[in-house]
Write an enzyme that holds these catalytic residues in place. Structure first.
Site, PDB file in Angstrom:
ATOM      1  N   ARG A   1       1.055  -1.139  -0.117  1.00 30.08           N
ATOM      2  CA  ARG A   1      -0.014   0.260  -0.089  1.00 30.08           C
ATOM      3  C   ARG A   1       0.789   1.352   0.003  1.00 30.08           C
ATOM      4  O   ARG A   1       2.197   1.272   0.280  1.00 30.08           O
ATOM      5  CB  ARG A   1      -0.876  -0.101   1.175  1.00 30.08           C
ATOM      6  CG  ARG A   1      -2.006  -1.018   1.232  1.00 30.08           C
ATOM      7  CD  ARG A   1      -2.695  -1.016   2.582  1.00 30.08           C
ATOM      8  NE  ARG A   1      -1.899  -1.780   3.457  1.00 30.08           N
ATOM      9  CZ  ARG A   1      -2.430  -2.017   4.807  1.00 30.08           C
ATOM     10  NH1 ARG A   1      -3.502  -1.476   5.317  1.00 30.08           N
ATOM     11  NH2 ARG A   1      -1.360  -2.546   5.663  1.00 30.08           N
TER      12      ARG A   1
ATOM     13  N   LYS B   1       1.729   1.691   7.104  1.00 32.95           N
ATOM     14  CA  LYS B   1       2.181   0.713   8.401  1.00 32.95           C
ATOM     15  C   LYS B   1       2.851   1.599   9.355  1.00 32.95           C
ATOM     16  O   LYS B   1       3.502   2.448   9.063  1.00 32.95           O
ATOM     17  CB  LYS B   1       2.744  -0.312   7.882  1.00 32.95           C
ATOM     18  CG  LYS B   1       2.043  -1.649   7.183  1.00 32.95           C
ATOM     19  CD  LYS B   1       0.439  -1.911   8.153  1.00 32.95           C
ATOM     20  CE  LYS B   1       0.963  -2.603   9.231  1.00 32.95           C
ATOM     21  NZ  LYS B   1      -0.199  -3.092  10.039  1.00 32.95           N
TER      22      LYS B   1
ATOM     23  N   TYR C   1      -0.875   4.171  10.646  1.00 35.38           N
ATOM     24  CA  TYR C   1      -1.213   3.280  11.670  1.00 35.38           C
ATOM     25  C   TYR C   1      -0.107   3.225  12.632  1.00 35.38           C
ATOM     26  O   TYR C   1       1.333   3.115  12.032  1.00 35.38           O
ATOM     27  CB  TYR C   1      -1.614   1.987  10.851  1.00 35.38           C
ATOM     28  CG  TYR C   1      -2.850   2.086  10.173  1.00 35.38           C
ATOM     29  CD1 TYR C   1      -4.136   2.065  11.063  1.00 35.38           C
ATOM     30  CD2 TYR C   1      -3.085   1.783   9.072  1.00 35.38           C
ATOM     31  CE1 TYR C   1      -5.237   1.995  10.238  1.00 35.38           C
ATOM     32  CE2 TYR C   1      -4.329   1.764   8.346  1.00 35.38           C
ATOM     33  CZ  TYR C   1      -5.344   2.060   8.834  1.00 35.38           C
ATOM     34  OH  TYR C   1      -6.501   1.930   8.458  1.00 35.38           O
TER      35      TYR C   1
ATOM     36  N   HIS D   1      -0.526   1.102  16.133  1.00 36.36           N
ATOM     37  CA  HIS D   1      -0.461  -0.086  16.912  1.00 36.36           C
ATOM     38  C   HIS D   1       0.836  -0.426  17.874  1.00 36.36           C
ATOM     39  O   HIS D   1       1.371  -1.289  17.809  1.00 36.36           O
ATOM     40  CB  HIS D   1      -0.612  -1.264  15.760  1.00 36.36           C
ATOM     41  CG  HIS D   1      -1.661  -1.319  14.851  1.00 36.36           C
ATOM     42  ND1 HIS D   1      -3.065  -1.313  15.447  1.00 36.36           N
ATOM     43  CD2 HIS D   1      -1.786  -1.347  13.553  1.00 36.36           C
ATOM     44  CE1 HIS D   1      -3.587  -1.345  13.976  1.00 36.36           C
ATOM     45  NE2 HIS D   1      -3.027  -1.108  13.055  1.00 36.36           N
TER      46      HIS D   1
ATOM     47  N   GLU E   1      -5.767   4.305  13.807  1.00 31.64           N
ATOM     48  CA  GLU E   1      -6.567   3.458  14.519  1.00 31.64           C
ATOM     49  C   GLU E   1      -7.256   4.224  15.839  1.00 31.64           C
ATOM     50  O   GLU E   1      -8.043   3.385  16.334  1.00 31.64           O
ATOM     51  CB  GLU E   1      -5.924   2.282  14.778  1.00 31.64           C
ATOM     52  CG  GLU E   1      -4.903   2.149  15.802  1.00 31.64           C
ATOM     53  CD  GLU E   1      -3.500   2.486  15.194  1.00 31.64           C
ATOM     54  OE1 GLU E   1      -2.392   2.486  16.353  1.00 31.64           O
ATOM     55  OE2 GLU E   1      -3.351   3.019  14.251  1.00 31.64           O
TER      56      GLU E   1
ATOM     57  N   ASP F   1      -2.435  -7.362  14.703  1.00 31.12           N
ATOM     58  CA  ASP F   1      -1.747  -6.187  14.947  1.00 31.12           C
ATOM     59  C   ASP F   1      -1.530  -5.452  16.412  1.00 31.12           C
ATOM     60  O   ASP F   1      -0.743  -4.684  16.744  1.00 31.12           O
ATOM     61  CB  ASP F   1      -2.188  -4.797  14.007  1.00 31.12           C
ATOM     62  CG  ASP F   1      -1.787  -4.863  12.593  1.00 31.12           C
ATOM     63  OD1 ASP F   1      -0.406  -5.277  12.559  1.00 31.12           O
ATOM     64  OD2 ASP F   1      -2.510  -4.514  11.433  1.00 31.12           O
TER      65      ASP F   1
END
Length: 374
Positions: free
Chosen positions: A15, A75, A94, A96, A118, A270
């Site tokens: 991505r 990511k 993101y 996480h 997130e 994740d």
């Protein structure tokens, strides 16, 4: 503002943080965009498309991180990327953080401001920037389970939809949120017997109204989980505690009572995973076996359908990217409490309590972090 878009370097991640259409919007707002050479190729977006939209192509990631005021990724930053961040720089991606102490430590040390997709919320308390990838991952989880159930993949040799005269697969979905609903929808479409387990009666009523007898719903207790899981051909782990580590819903003893060759798909990986025996895998080596049970724990499932995922993600993130670029981080965060909920790290301070609890650290409120750094 100069926005930087590096190429993703996590294993099998294809991505990209911004599409050419998003770049065009940013340029229209008077911003400059620097895109690393080849950053969009995995999603079928070549450098020429970015240049046509008004971006400048950078030779490498070092240039993107060195020049960018704001870095837009997909990511969580890998260690080498964290070390490229600098004080005052803005990272939007993101994160996480809860199961990843090293990333937390490196982001705190960088002095940068890190906003996590997130944990951004909306007026209804939902997670609008997590939702599109949850939709993708929920649907992919059933595709993955169907493949892993094949005997050659180590599974039970069960066809998801069965055939006339032979029962279909029994699929148990743990969690009735966005991931769980999309997983259940696809499993029903394939003809499986579907059970969704959740602790929210309100959500179970909504699912019952939507799907009726095509889906069974059960209230989450240890007993209902154990009974459903031990009879299942496939279990989709779709639980989420925003920003926090996922609860472990299947422990090792329960694993030993499952059907040999059954499949576990842990979409919560994740956030540390919701099965005791889960460990992150990649698209190249997506599964492993524990006690005769196949585990699929790919940590970036939507990266496998990079083009669909990139466009879906940009549809959700672009308004926030524009707000941050147009107003600057401090003003954009102050004016939008939902964006403020996305602030995880600011100027060496941790601003999310769930991560602090998971890693035995101290957190301050986002507002306090901004005022201290002012």
């Amino acid at each position: 503002m100069l926005l930087g878009v590096p190429k993703e370097i996590k294993t099998d991640e294809h991505r990209v943080g911004l599409t050419p259409a998003a770049v065009r919007e940013l340029v229209h707002h008077g911003h400059n965009v620097l895109v690393e050479q080849g950053a969009g190729l995995g999603a079928g977006l070549d450098d020429a498309a970015y240049e046509a939209a008004g971006a400048t192509i950078a030779a490498d990631a070092e240039e993107v991180f060195a020049r960018g005021d704001m870095i837009v990724k997909v990511k969580e930053p890998q260690p080498v990327e964290c070390r490229r961040l600098r004080p005052g720089q803005l990272l939007f991606t993101y994160l996480h953080l809860a199961p990843d102490p090293e990333q937390t430590r490196l982001l705190l040390a960088s002095g940068a401001t890190a906003i996590a997709y997130e944990t951004v919320t909306d007026a209804a308390g939902r997670l609008p920037l997590l939702a599109p990838m949850s939709e993708v991952a929920g649907r992919m989880s059933v595709q993955a389970a169907a493949h892993a159930l094949e005997k050659t993949q180590g599974g039970r040799g069960v066809l998801m939809g069965g055939v006339p005269g032979v029962r279909p697969a029994r699929v148990v979905v743990l969690g009735g949120g966005v991931v769980g609903t999309n997983a259940a929808r696809l499993a029903i479409g394939l003809g499986a017997e579907v059970v969704v387990i959740d602790r929210s009666l309100g959500r179970l009523k909504e699912l019952d109204a939507l799907y009726g007898p095509a889906m069974r719903t059960l209230y989450a207790t240890r007993e209902t989980i154990e009974e459903a899981v031990t009879a299942a051909d496939a279990v989709i782990g779709a639980v989420l505690v925003p920003g926090a580590a996922a609860p472990k819903l299947i422990d090792r003893p329960l694993l030993g009572r499952m059907q040999p060759g059954a499949v576990l798909v842990d979409v919560a990986i994740d956030q540390g995973g919701c099965f005791e025996t889960s460990r992150a895998t990649t698209h190249r080596q997506p599964t492993y076996e524990v006690d005769g049970i196949v585990h699929y724990c790919v940590a970036n499932m939507p990266g496998g359908v990079a083009r669909t995922s990139t466009f879906a993600l940009n549809n959700a993130t672009l308004p926030f990217v524009l707000a941050l670029a147009d107003k600057g981080a401090a003003r954009a965060l102050a004016e939008d409490p939902h964006l403020m909920n996305g602030l995880n790290v600011h100027a060496g301070q941790l601003t999310i309590e769930a991560v602090a609890e998971a890693q035995n650290l101290t957190a301050v409120t986002p507002a306090d972090a901004l005022s201290r750094a002012a």
